[in-house]
Motif scaffolding. Structure first.
Motif, PDB file in Angstrom:
ATOM      1  N   THR A   1       0.885  -1.418  -0.038  1.00  0.00           N
ATOM      2  CA  THR A   1       0.156  -0.281   0.214  1.00  0.00           C
ATOM      3  C   THR A   1       0.881   1.324   0.189  1.00  0.00           C
ATOM      4  O   THR A   1       0.538   2.065  -0.581  1.00  0.00           O
ATOM      5  CB  THR A   1      -0.928  -0.029   1.453  1.00  0.00           C
ATOM      6  OG1 THR A   1      -1.630  -1.061   1.483  1.00  0.00           O
ATOM      7  CG2 THR A   1      -1.703   1.048   1.560  1.00  0.00           C
ATOM      8  N   LEU A   2       2.031   1.285   1.162  1.00  0.00           N
ATOM      9  CA  LEU A   2       3.108   2.340   0.856  1.00  0.00           C
ATOM     10  C   LEU A   2       3.734   2.090  -0.556  1.00  0.00           C
ATOM     11  O   LEU A   2       3.589   4.182  -1.104  1.00  0.00           O
ATOM     12  CB  LEU A   2       3.671   1.869   1.976  1.00  0.00           C
ATOM     13  CG  LEU A   2       3.494   2.355   3.689  1.00  0.00           C
ATOM     14  CD1 LEU A   2       4.657   1.723   4.402  1.00  0.00           C
ATOM     15  CD2 LEU A   2       2.756   3.511   3.262  1.00  0.00           C
ATOM     16  N   GLN A   3       3.987   1.345  -1.679  1.00  0.00           N
ATOM     17  CA  GLN A   3       4.118   2.019  -2.180  1.00  0.00           C
ATOM     18  C   GLN A   3       3.389   1.810  -3.064  1.00  0.00           C
ATOM     19  O   GLN A   3       3.610   3.093  -4.052  1.00  0.00           O
ATOM     20  CB  GLN A   3       5.000   0.513  -2.766  1.00  0.00           C
ATOM     21  CG  GLN A   3       6.786   0.135  -2.142  1.00  0.00           C
ATOM     22  CD  GLN A   3       7.597  -0.830  -2.879  1.00  0.00           C
ATOM     23  OE1 GLN A   3       7.551  -1.298  -3.099  1.00  0.00           O
ATOM     24  NE2 GLN A   3       7.534  -1.588  -1.811  1.00  0.00           N
ATOM     25  N   ALA A   4       1.966   1.128  -3.256  1.00  0.00           N
ATOM     26  CA  ALA A   4       0.686   2.070  -4.183  1.00  0.00           C
ATOM     27  C   ALA A   4       0.618   3.518  -4.364  1.00  0.00           C
ATOM     28  O   ALA A   4       0.503   4.272  -5.388  1.00  0.00           O
ATOM     29  CB  ALA A   4      -0.368   1.451  -3.967  1.00  0.00           C
TER      30      ALA A   4
ATOM     31  N   PRO B   1       4.080  -1.222 -12.510  1.00  0.00           N
ATOM     32  CA  PRO B   1       3.807  -1.757 -11.060  1.00  0.00           C
ATOM     33  C   PRO B   1       4.451  -2.150 -10.364  1.00  0.00           C
ATOM     34  O   PRO B   1       5.723  -2.308 -10.423  1.00  0.00           O
ATOM     35  CB  PRO B   1       2.653  -2.875 -11.838  1.00  0.00           C
ATOM     36  CG  PRO B   1       1.808  -2.518 -13.146  1.00  0.00           C
ATOM     37  CD  PRO B   1       3.220  -2.002 -13.908  1.00  0.00           C
ATOM     38  N   PRO B   2       4.773  -1.869  -8.768  1.00  0.00           N
ATOM     39  CA  PRO B   2       5.601  -2.027  -8.168  1.00  0.00           C
ATOM     40  C   PRO B   2       5.482  -3.738  -7.877  1.00  0.00           C
ATOM     41  O   PRO B   2       4.688  -4.407  -7.909  1.00  0.00           O
ATOM     42  CB  PRO B   2       5.607  -1.054  -6.888  1.00  0.00           C
ATOM     43  CG  PRO B   2       4.430  -0.533  -7.148  1.00  0.00           C
ATOM     44  CD  PRO B   2       3.478  -1.015  -7.835  1.00  0.00           C
ATOM     45  N   GLU B   3       7.173  -4.035  -8.197  1.00  0.00           N
ATOM     46  CA  GLU B   3       7.195  -5.456  -7.696  1.00  0.00           C
ATOM     47  C   GLU B   3       6.252  -6.550  -6.977  1.00  0.00           C
ATOM     48  O   GLU B   3       5.846  -7.242  -6.977  1.00  0.00           O
ATOM     49  CB  GLU B   3       8.632  -5.980  -7.791  1.00  0.00           C
ATOM     50  CG  GLU B   3       9.232  -5.646  -9.234  1.00  0.00           C
ATOM     51  CD  GLU B   3      10.574  -5.509  -9.134  1.00  0.00           C
ATOM     52  OE1 GLU B   3      11.345  -6.169  -7.846  1.00  0.00           O
ATOM     53  OE2 GLU B   3      11.487  -5.237 -10.195  1.00  0.00           O
ATOM     54  N   ILE B   4       6.195  -5.525  -5.911  1.00  0.00           N
ATOM     55  CA  ILE B   4       5.325  -5.718  -4.481  1.00  0.00           C
ATOM     56  C   ILE B   4       4.250  -6.709  -4.659  1.00  0.00           C
ATOM     57  O   ILE B   4       3.506  -7.149  -4.056  1.00  0.00           O
ATOM     58  CB  ILE B   4       5.943  -4.879  -3.752  1.00  0.00           C
ATOM     59  CG1 ILE B   4       5.873  -6.457  -2.302  1.00  0.00           C
ATOM     60  CG2 ILE B   4       4.967  -4.132  -3.317  1.00  0.00           C
ATOM     61  CD1 ILE B   4       5.214  -4.787  -0.716  1.00  0.00           C
TER      62      ILE B   4
ATOM     63  N   THR C   1      -7.713  -4.832  -1.515  1.00  0.00           N
ATOM     64  CA  THR C   1      -7.181  -3.340  -2.375  1.00  0.00           C
ATOM     65  C   THR C   1      -6.281  -2.484  -1.452  1.00  0.00           C
ATOM     66  O   THR C   1      -5.681  -1.749  -0.383  1.00  0.00           O
ATOM     67  CB  THR C   1      -9.024  -2.179  -1.760  1.00  0.00           C
ATOM     68  OG1 THR C   1      -9.398  -2.729  -2.363  1.00  0.00           O
ATOM     69  CG2 THR C   1      -8.210  -0.834  -2.258  1.00  0.00           C
ATOM     70  N   VAL C   2      -5.440  -1.829  -2.418  1.00  0.00           N
ATOM     71  CA  VAL C   2      -3.653  -1.227  -1.272  1.00  0.00           C
ATOM     72  C   VAL C   2      -3.881  -0.097  -2.723  1.00  0.00           C
ATOM     73  O   VAL C   2      -3.383   1.113  -2.520  1.00  0.00           O
ATOM     74  CB  VAL C   2      -3.027  -1.301  -2.174  1.00  0.00           C
ATOM     75  CG1 VAL C   2      -2.414  -2.689  -1.835  1.00  0.00           C
ATOM     76  CG2 VAL C   2      -2.423  -1.745  -3.859  1.00  0.00           C
ATOM     77  N   LEU C   3      -5.133   0.487  -3.225  1.00  0.00           N
ATOM     78  CA  LEU C   3      -4.904   1.813  -3.925  1.00  0.00           C
ATOM     79  C   LEU C   3      -6.494   1.877  -4.896  1.00  0.00           C
ATOM     80  O   LEU C   3      -6.886   1.315  -4.994  1.00  0.00           O
ATOM     81  CB  LEU C   3      -3.807   2.147  -5.125  1.00  0.00           C
ATOM     82  CG  LEU C   3      -3.389   3.187  -6.032  1.00  0.00           C
ATOM     83  CD1 LEU C   3      -3.110   4.257  -5.151  1.00  0.00           C
ATOM     84  CD2 LEU C   3      -2.773   3.004  -7.019  1.00  0.00           C
TER      85      LEU C   3
ATOM     86  N   GLY D   1     -10.145   6.681 -12.441  1.00  0.00           N
ATOM     87  CA  GLY D   1      -9.173   6.486 -11.785  1.00  0.00           C
ATOM     88  C   GLY D   1      -7.604   4.967 -11.281  1.00  0.00           C
ATOM     89  O   GLY D   1      -8.040   4.719 -12.925  1.00  0.00           O
ATOM     90  N   ARG D   2      -7.888   5.081 -10.459  1.00  0.00           N
ATOM     91  CA  ARG D   2      -7.159   4.016 -10.580  1.00  0.00           C
ATOM     92  C   ARG D   2      -7.418   3.373  -9.717  1.00  0.00           C
ATOM     93  O   ARG D   2      -7.607   4.209  -8.057  1.00  0.00           O
ATOM     94  CB  ARG D   2      -5.797   4.046 -10.212  1.00  0.00           C
ATOM     95  CG  ARG D   2      -4.857   5.077 -11.577  1.00  0.00           C
ATOM     96  CD  ARG D   2      -3.375   4.659 -11.602  1.00  0.00           C
ATOM     97  NE  ARG D   2      -2.955   5.431 -10.599  1.00  0.00           N
ATOM     98  CZ  ARG D   2      -1.055   5.173  -9.971  1.00  0.00           C
ATOM     99  NH1 ARG D   2      -0.409   4.733 -10.829  1.00  0.00           N
ATOM    100  NH2 ARG D   2      -1.008   6.115  -9.374  1.00  0.00           N
ATOM    101  N   SER D   3      -7.370   1.779  -9.509  1.00  0.00           N
ATOM    102  CA  SER D   3      -8.478   1.243  -8.399  1.00  0.00           C
ATOM    103  C   SER D   3      -7.791  -0.244  -8.590  1.00  0.00           C
ATOM    104  O   SER D   3      -8.186  -0.680  -9.693  1.00  0.00           O
ATOM    105  CB  SER D   3      -9.499   1.175  -8.274  1.00  0.00           C
ATOM    106  OG  SER D   3     -10.585   0.278  -6.924  1.00  0.00           O
ATOM    107  N   VAL D   4      -6.554  -0.321  -7.453  1.00  0.00           N
ATOM    108  CA  VAL D   4      -5.308  -1.744  -7.111  1.00  0.00           C
ATOM    109  C   VAL D   4      -6.389  -2.980  -6.154  1.00  0.00           C
ATOM    110  O   VAL D   4      -6.142  -2.606  -5.078  1.00  0.00           O
ATOM    111  CB  VAL D   4      -4.280  -1.821  -7.369  1.00  0.00           C
ATOM    112  CG1 VAL D   4      -3.275  -3.006  -7.510  1.00  0.00           C
ATOM    113  CG2 VAL D   4      -4.287  -0.477  -8.309  1.00  0.00           C
ATOM    114  N   GLN D   5      -6.345  -3.771  -6.983  1.00  0.00           N
ATOM    115  CA  GLN D   5      -7.166  -5.118  -5.842  1.00  0.00           C
ATOM    116  C   GLN D   5      -6.476  -6.076  -5.757  1.00  0.00           C
ATOM    117  O   GLN D   5      -6.153  -7.094  -7.283  1.00  0.00           O
ATOM    118  CB  GLN D   5      -8.439  -6.016  -5.769  1.00  0.00           C
ATOM    119  CG  GLN D   5      -9.448  -4.470  -5.320  1.00  0.00           C
ATOM    120  CD  GLN D   5      -9.460  -3.481  -6.056  1.00  0.00           C
ATOM    121  OE1 GLN D   5      -9.986  -3.025  -7.628  1.00  0.00           O
ATOM    122  NE2 GLN D   5      -9.777  -2.196  -5.395  1.00  0.00           N
TER     123      GLN D   5
END
Length: 376
Positions: free
Chosen positions: A50-53, A62-65, A104-106, A116-120
């Motif tokens: 989440t912090l990286q997002a 996208p972050p590798e994590i 959800t991280v972002l 928008g952006r929404s990442v699960q």
């Protein structure tokens, strides 16, 4: 069909699970429901993702994590479900479908013409391969790509749940998760929805930031604090509250900075008032007073939030349990219900819930590898 729904909220508390028998329209039966607390390693991984997002620039890879976290989330879902199914005498072979919302991280709402952006995160294909059951996932991307808010998605389930209970409109269902969202049913098929403001997410972050635990258990800090009116006014001055609905939030959209000089107890009490006042403003935005507001989600366990809602809202405030609902499982049930709709190609988002131009299908289906994978 028999569907197992999963939900992991931004509170990072547990994997919630519920089984429904549904065709994505009516609910034929309610199966078992339960939860399994998230393990600390997975929770820590999601926090870092989440912090990286939050630092992830548009257009960058996208972050590798993300991939590592998606697998870990899926593994946590599998472990939770295997214990859950065994406890209730069920097997994977008895399920027709799985609904996995993912972690959800972002979540970024559309802004000035930019989508928008929404990442699960959750590895749906891995889960389908391990269970042998198709997995509905990626609930929000199609809506976001079409210019929608991508949230909230549970309103169509709230309508089905209210009808299954024989309730009458006008009615509001308030979900108090990390973010609070409200569904308003005015009659017939007419539903509108939006995020009202913070649920219990800001209180969780406050308590964690002060080294006082993971959350304000039963409102013990807020109960002895006093809302700071100047700070509350500053929080309510956020431009989000002037924006028209539909609209959505990320739990990090509001800063704790205005509370920096407050004692923990006063800060918690102020955030309780903030949550309740934001809901009141949301009902004003709807423009119609419901018969009642039914509260679901983890926030209803905080008696201070419930007292504040009762004091500020212009109608009776009840809990999910007052109507025989499983208040901790509504979102997992919604995940199962939406999965059935995804499989059948039925709409899951609507103009007055996410702001899309017309009712939209969405989601994807990951099928066990022997069948191959496909989009819904």
């Amino acid at each position: 069909m028999r569907v197992l729904g999963f939900m992991t909220g931004t509170s990072l508390d547990a994997v919630d699970m519920a089984v429904l028998e549904t065709d994505g329209e009516a609910i034929q039966a309610f199966g078992p429901a339960g939860e399994r607390k998230l393990g600390e390693p997975v929770r820590d991984l999601v926090v870092e993702a989440t912090l990286q997002a939050l630092k992830w620039e548009r257009g960058a890879p996208p972050p590798e994590i993300f991939a590592e976290t998606a697998r870990a989330v899926a593994e946590e879902h599998l472990a939770a479900a295997e214990d859950f199914l065994a406890a209730h005498g069920l097997t994977w072979a008895e399920l027709d479908l799985i609904g996995m919302h993912g972690q959800t991280v972002l979540h970024e709402r559309p802004d000035n013409g930019a989508i928008g952006r929404s990442v699960q995160l959750g590895d749906a294909q891995w889960l389908a391969d391990r269970t042998g059951v198709p997995v509905a996932w990626d609930f929000r991307s199609a809506d976001v790509a079409a210019g929608g808010e991508g949230a909230p998605l549970a309103p169509v389930y709230h309508l089905a749940r209210a009808r299954a209970s024989g309730l009458e409109p006008p009615l509001a269902v308030l979900n108090l998760g990390g973010v609070a969202n409200i569904t308003f049913w005015s009659g017939g098929e007419a539903i509108s929805a939006f995020d009202t403001g913070p649920g219990n997410g800001m209180i969780d972050l406050l308590v964690q930031d002060r080294g006082a635990g993971r959350f304000d258990d039963k409102g013990r800090y807020a109960s002895v604090g006093k809302p700071q009116e100047a700070v509350l006014r500053a929080l309510l001055a956020h431009p989000y509250f002037e924006a028209p609905a539909p609209k959505s939030l990320d739990r990090y959209d509001f800063s704790l900075e205005p509370l920096a000089k407050c004692e923990l107890e006063d800060a918690a009490a102020t955030l309780v008032a903030f949550t309740a006042e934001a809901v009141r403003l949301g009902l004003e935005l709807v423009g119609e007073t419901p018969r009642e507001v039914i509260v679901t989600g983890g926030g209803r366990h905080n008696p201070e939030i419930m007292k504040a809602l009762a004091a500020r809202l212009p109608c009776p405030v009840t809990t999910a349990e007052d109507h025989g609902w499983r208040g901790d499982s509504i979102e997992a049930e919604a995940s199962a219900y939406l999965a059935a709709r995804i499989l059948r190609g039925l709409p899951i988002s609507f103009p007055k819930t996410t702001g899309v131009a017309e009712p939209m299908t969405g989601g994807r289906i990951a099928r066990p590898s022997s069948e191959g994978a496909s989009d819904a």
